[in-house]
Each structure stands twice: as C-alpha cells, then as structure tokens.
Write a protein that holds these residues in place. Structure first.
Motif, PDB file in Angstrom:
ATOM      1  N   HIS A  83       0.863  -1.189   0.000  1.00 12.08           N
ATOM      2  CA  HIS A  83       0.000   0.000   0.000  1.00 12.08           C
ATOM      3  C   HIS A  83       0.897   1.236   0.000  1.00 12.08           C
ATOM      4  CE1 HIS A  83      -2.794   3.083   1.274  1.00 12.08           C
ATOM      5  NE2 HIS A  83      -3.763   2.289   0.865  1.00 12.08           N
ATOM      6  N   GLU A 155      -3.469   1.987  -7.417  1.00 10.85           N
ATOM      7  CA  GLU A 155      -3.871   3.061  -6.517  1.00 10.85           C
ATOM      8  C   GLU A 155      -2.965   4.276  -6.718  1.00 10.85           C
ATOM      9  OE1 GLU A 155      -6.311   1.551  -3.078  1.00 10.85           O
ATOM     10  OE2 GLU A 155      -4.252   1.595  -2.406  1.00 10.85           O
ATOM     11  N   ILE A 160      -5.480   8.838  -3.247  1.00 13.37           N
ATOM     12  CA  ILE A 160      -5.837   8.107  -2.030  1.00 13.37           C
ATOM     13  C   ILE A 160      -6.124   9.076  -0.893  1.00 13.37           C
ATOM     14  CG2 ILE A 160      -5.073   6.463  -0.283  1.00 13.37           C
ATOM     15  CD1 ILE A 160      -3.351   5.135  -2.408  1.00 13.37           C
ATOM     16  N   GLY A 221     -11.131   2.815   0.701  1.00 16.00           N
ATOM     17  CA  GLY A 221     -10.631   3.306   1.983  1.00 16.00           C
ATOM     18  C   GLY A 221     -11.722   4.026   2.738  1.00 16.00           C
TER      19      GLY A 221
END
Ligand code: PGA
Length: 238
Positions: A83, A155, A160, A221
């Motif tokens: 991530h 991503e 994000i 998220g």
C-alpha cells in the motif's frame, strides 16, 4: 488506522446485512488487533477478510511484526502488500514489497499487491514506468504464476484519501498497461487476475470506474467507513 471494537461491530453488522443481497465478492481488511473481531463476526458469511500488512520474514526476532503464518493460523485469507502508505511512510521498497508478497503466498494467503504513482511521478510523465517497475519487482521475485494467486490494485497515490479520483479513462489506461505487462509473460494470467482500482472511490464515481473494461472492482478506503457508501459501491461492482 480507523475504528474501535464498538464502531467496527456496528459497521460489520450493517455490511453483513446489506451484502447478503448483493452479488459481488467482498473482503474486509482491518488493523491487526481487530482481526479476531473480523474472524468472529464474519464466520459463516460470504465476506472474506484480511490484514493490511505482513512481515516479510517467516519467523524470528522481529519484535512488533506479524508473520504470514500467524495471519493464516486463524483463518485470514487476504493481505495488502505495498500500500502506498507503507511504501511512502514506512520506507517499504519494491524489494521489501516483493518479499512480503512471497511470504504471504508461502503461508497460503492471497496478497493484494498495491501499485501506483505519486503526483510528481504522474506530472513528470512517469506513471507507466513507475507502475511497471513496481509490478516487475514482484514478477522477478515470484514469477507470473504467483500473480494468478493474487489480486492487483492500481492506486494512484495522489487519489488516495484526497477526494480526487482518477478519471475512468486515466485508471483504465494504467489497468490496461498492467494487463499488457502481465500478458507478455502469460496471457491467461493477465486476463484472469483481478485488477482493482483504489483512490477516492465513492458511490458517485464507482459505476463509471467499474464500467471500464480492465477495472474489476475497487479497493475502498474512506468510503468503507460508512456502511451505506460501501454497500452502494458493492452494488456498483455487482
Ligand atoms: P480512499 O483510500 O478510498 O480513502 O482514497 C484508498 C486506500 O487507502 O487504498
């Protein structure tokens, strides 16, 4: 790093109740202390669960770390690796991410490999090369067959938690490039692997994103903290 026992229980109850009538694969990945809560709450449901990180080493003196075998020990199925917050805030290099990916699979877990460029990298025209490099590190270390037992998530770091979403076209372009890179090694693996998009996915943009030919679902998220939003996104995916 959101939530507590009480909030999680409420969120999980709402998600369980809502997902039952929606036909899409759903998994929840929580911080380590709450994995036991996921195990208990989601037993017997269609919702899979996982962790948000894992140690690259299998066992030993690594105080504070959690091994893949420990996660597998009580039924964890998925684990996020690479991530952008792990890469950016905790210095996880491509090599470390590849080692974590490998450790996860050796314990029978399904790694969700996150890749994506920063805003500076995008603005300097390096999106394709950054994502290709991040994917290559895992391909070199683990081989193409390993990708068949994994999930990939694109991503873009700039999307994000920022409220800024990649446009469906921007996301599709990178997803297609990921599949092209994989297909150079194995066409069947490239077309079969799930490639998720993550970065400010919301009920308002999910349908358009998931309509793209190479976007198979989402890594959610902030919107996953609100049951109705998460369920609306699941509905879009189904
Ligand atoms: P977001 O987070 O949906 O809040 O942008 C995505 C992620 O952390 O992977």
């Amino acid at each position: 790093m959101h939530g507590n026992l009480r909030q999680n229980a409420d969120l999980l109850d709402r998600i369980k109740a809502g997902v039952a009538s929606i036909g899409c694969d759903v998994a929840v990945c929580a911080p380590f202390p709450y994995l036991g809560q996921l195990q208990a709450s989601l037993a017997g449901t269609s919702i899979a669960w996982g962790a948000q990180s894992v140690c690259e080493y299998s066992e030993g003196a690594f105080t504070g770390e959690v091994s893949a075998a420990m996660l597998a020990d009580f039924g964890c199925r998925y684990v996020l690796v690479g991530h952008s917050e792990r890469r950016g805030l905790y210095g996880e290099t491509d090599a470390v991410v590849a080692a974590k990916f490998k450790a996860a699979q050796m314990a029978g877990l399904v790694p969700i490999l996150c890749v994506g460029e920063t805003l500076v990298e995008r603005q300097s025209g390096n999106t394709a090369s950054v994502v290709a490099r991040q994917l290559s590190a895992v391909l070199e270390a683990c081989g193409i067959d390993a990708i068949a037992r994994a999930v990939v998530a694109y991503e873009p770091v700039w999307a994000i938690g920022t409220g800024v979403t990649a446009s469906p076209e921007q996301a599709q372009e990178v997803h297609a490039a990921i599949r092209r890179q994989l297909s150079e090694r194995d066409v069947a693996v490239a077309s079969g692997v799930s490639v998720l998009y993550g970065g400010s996915v919301k009920p308002q943009n999910a349908v358009e994103l998931f309509a793209q030919p190479d976007i198979d679902g989402g890594l959610i998220g902030g919107a996953a903290l609100v049951a109705d939003d998460f369920l609306a996104i699941c509905q879009a995916a189904s």
